[in-house]
Enzyme design. Structure first.
Site, PDB file in Angstrom:
ATOM      1  N   ARG A   2       0.861  -1.180   0.000  1.00  0.00           N
ATOM      2  CA  ARG A   2       0.000   0.000   0.000  1.00  0.00           C
ATOM      3  C   ARG A   2       0.897   1.230   0.000  1.00  0.00           C
ATOM      4  O   ARG A   2       2.115   1.124   0.103  1.00  0.00           O
ATOM      5  CB  ARG A   2      -1.026  -0.011   1.143  1.00  0.00           C
ATOM      6  CG  ARG A   2      -0.640  -0.661   2.420  1.00  0.00           C
ATOM      7  CD  ARG A   2       0.506  -0.026   3.160  1.00  0.00           C
ATOM      8  NE  ARG A   2       0.326   1.396   3.357  1.00  0.00           N
ATOM      9  CZ  ARG A   2       1.284   2.252   3.583  1.00  0.00           C
ATOM     10  NH1 ARG A   2       2.562   1.880   3.642  1.00  0.00           N
ATOM     11  NH2 ARG A   2       1.041   3.538   3.749  1.00  0.00           N
ATOM     12  N   ALA A  54       0.826   5.290  -1.994  1.00  0.00           N
ATOM     13  CA  ALA A  54       0.591   5.705  -3.383  1.00  0.00           C
ATOM     14  C   ALA A  54       1.713   5.307  -4.357  1.00  0.00           C
ATOM     15  O   ALA A  54       1.457   4.607  -5.346  1.00  0.00           O
ATOM     16  CB  ALA A  54       0.323   7.211  -3.404  1.00  0.00           C
ATOM     17  N   ASP A 108      -1.878  11.208  -1.614  1.00  0.00           N
ATOM     18  CA  ASP A 108      -2.322  10.214  -2.608  1.00  0.00           C
ATOM     19  C   ASP A 108      -2.728  10.879  -3.925  1.00  0.00           C
ATOM     20  O   ASP A 108      -2.678  10.244  -4.979  1.00  0.00           O
ATOM     21  CB  ASP A 108      -3.466   9.380  -2.054  1.00  0.00           C
ATOM     22  CG  ASP A 108      -2.933   8.465  -0.966  1.00  0.00           C
ATOM     23  OD1 ASP A 108      -2.846   8.918   0.190  1.00  0.00           O
ATOM     24  OD2 ASP A 108      -2.545   7.330  -1.291  1.00  0.00           O
ATOM     25  N   ASN A 168      -5.197  12.613   1.279  1.00  0.00           N
ATOM     26  CA  ASN A 168      -4.257  11.719   1.982  1.00  0.00           C
ATOM     27  C   ASN A 168      -5.070  10.909   2.982  1.00  0.00           C
ATOM     28  O   ASN A 168      -6.309  11.069   3.087  1.00  0.00           O
ATOM     29  CB  ASN A 168      -3.137  12.528   2.661  1.00  0.00           C
ATOM     30  CG  ASN A 168      -2.014  11.632   3.165  1.00  0.00           C
ATOM     31  OD1 ASN A 168      -1.523  10.764   2.437  1.00  0.00           O
ATOM     32  ND2 ASN A 168      -1.637  11.785   4.413  1.00  0.00           N
TER      33      ASN A 168
HETATM   34  O1  MRU Z   1      -4.395   3.251   2.333  1.00  0.00           O
HETATM   35  P1  MRU Z   1      -2.917   3.431   2.176  1.00  0.00           P
HETATM   36  O2  MRU Z   1      -2.114   2.821   3.282  1.00  0.00           O
HETATM   37  O3  MRU Z   1      -2.441   3.024   0.809  1.00  0.00           O
HETATM   38  O4  MRU Z   1      -2.717   5.000   2.286  1.00  0.00           O
HETATM   39  C1  MRU Z   1      -1.443   5.543   2.210  1.00  0.00           C
HETATM   40  C2  MRU Z   1      -1.398   6.994   2.467  1.00  0.00           C
HETATM   41  O5  MRU Z   1      -2.406   7.648   2.659  1.00  0.00           O
HETATM   42  C3  MRU Z   1      -0.046   7.657   2.409  1.00  0.00           C
HETATM   43  O6  MRU Z   1       0.026   8.715   3.298  1.00  0.00           O
HETATM   44  C4  MRU Z   1       0.157   8.172   0.980  1.00  0.00           C
HETATM   45  O7  MRU Z   1       0.010   7.133   0.057  1.00  0.00           O
HETATM   46  C5  MRU Z   1       1.447   8.803   0.785  1.00  0.00           C
HETATM   47  S1  MRU Z   1       2.700   7.612   0.842  1.00  0.00           S
HETATM   48  C6  MRU Z   1       4.130   8.061   0.190  1.00  0.00           C
END
Ligand code: MRU
Length: 349
Positions: free
Chosen positions: A46, A48, A237, A247
């Site tokens: 997981r 982004a 994201d 985010n």
């Molecule tokens: O649901 P997730 O764990 O994929 O969400 C991740 C986030 O919200 C992070 O803060 C975002 O992807 C930035 S990561 C470099």
């Protein structure tokens, strides 16, 4: 210590299983694109940029595993694979960005024979992985300049090596400040309901001996109001053309708290997270996840049976609350409407 979120070897994608962290460090073996779809959907991987890189290898595997000698059938199957990978998670634009990179490249090389196309797509996916690490390191060098000595930094979710191909976005900036001896310390939001802060950010910081305390999300206001936080930094994201940023759920609350208490709120995100096609945050699709994530903890039911639940995985922070956006090309400030496209154009040259 280098955390390897994912790597590709001999036509197999290895994905560090983030659902098993921090207790076990195990890699999931993906031999075909269907397995890549599953690891993204189930959130074994997981974050982004990380899901973007995984999807790029999903396309490469979607080409590699085909036996057909019919070019038309081969290309049309890659299109199908791209559609399935894009549909895995809706909010992070890095996913469709990375798939788009592979498809644009395919367009350029599609006259070649099938075997050459297969090899070139693997190379392109590997290039996206390698570049992601370099981009994060550049972002860290720019962002570190915003962090004062002895800063007490609050972060949310996991925007570290585990959310990328390596080093991290928001956590990359924190890593860099630590590496340069700035004597920083971190408050880590546990990040209910999926606990990326407690499970993953706490693990990464511990591995690197970066001083931190884990807190629950509802403690953030307490520490910020007592002047125990000097700045907030998170990843993103998707950033819309006007700077509104999606985010992890809970980020908006932190941005409002930061504004109210006059401390800076920073976003660290590569240019691949900026979606200039979307005018404002209102257009960003927000993923709604399963009710189980809220009604139970670690597989144990905590809420009454038969209740209704809302579980949006992300929220949108309006641009006015964001002090600066840290990218690999430098630090972008307001007005974002004007400065985001300028930065994206410079990067395209
Ligand atoms: O649901 P997730 O764990 O994929 O969400 C991740 C986030 O919200 C992070 O803060 C975002 O992807 C930035 S990561 C470099």
């Amino acid at each position: 210590m280098r955390i390897q979120t994912l790597y590709y070897h001999n036509h197999i994608l290895y994905v560090l299983d983030q659902l098993k962290l921090p207790h076990q460090k195990k890699y999931i073996v993906c031999r075909n694109w269907q397995q890549v779809v599953q690891v993204i959907k189930k959130m074994n991987i997981r974050g982004a940029p990380a899901i973007g890189v995984a999807a790029a290898f999903g396309i490469a595997l979607g080409a590699w595993r085909q036996n057909t000698k019919n070019k038309q059938r081969f290309l049309s199957q890659i299109d199908t694979v791209a559609g399935k990978l894009t549909a895995t998670r809706p909010t992070a634009v890095n996913l469709s960005w990375a798939i788009g990179q592979l498809l644009d490249y395919l367009e350029k090389i599609k006259a070649q024979d099938i075997n050459s196309i297969k090899t070139w797509l693997e190379k392109k996916a590997q290039q996206i992985l390698n570049e992601d690490v370099l981009i994060n390191k550049k972002m860290a060098v720019h962002g570190e300049k915003l962090i004062p000595r002895n800063a007490r930094i609050l972060t949310h979710c996991n925007a570290g090596a585990l959310a990328t191909a390596g080093y991290g976005t928001a956590l990359g900036v924190i890593r860099e400040a630590h590496k340069r001896g700035k004597k920083i310390s971190v408050l880590v939001d546990e990040t209910r309901p999926y606990l990326q802060g407690a499970r993953l950010t706490a693990w990464e910081l511990k591995e690197e001996n970066i001083p931190f305390h884990l807190i629950s999300d509802n403690m953030a206001g307490h520490f910020i109001s007592r002047r125990e936080v000097d700045c907030v930094i998170t990843g993103a994201d998707r950033v819309a053309a006007n700077g509104d940023t999606a985010n992890k759920i809970g980020t908006y609350t932190l941005a409002v708290l930061a504004k109210e208490n006059n401390i800076p709120f920073y976003i660290a995100a590569p240019l691949s997270t900026i979606d200039l096609k979307i005018k404002s945050g209102a257009e960003i699709p927000i993923e709604e996840r399963s009710a189980d994530e809220l009604t139970g903890i670690a597989g144990k039911r905590i809420a009454p049976e038969g209740i209704k639940v809302k579980n949006p995985a992300f929220d949108v922070t309006p641009a006015k609350y964001i002090t600066a956006i840290i990218t690999e090309k430098g630090i972008i400030r307001k007005p974002y409407q004007k400065n985001l496209p300028i930065c994206a154009e410079k990067a395209a040259k």
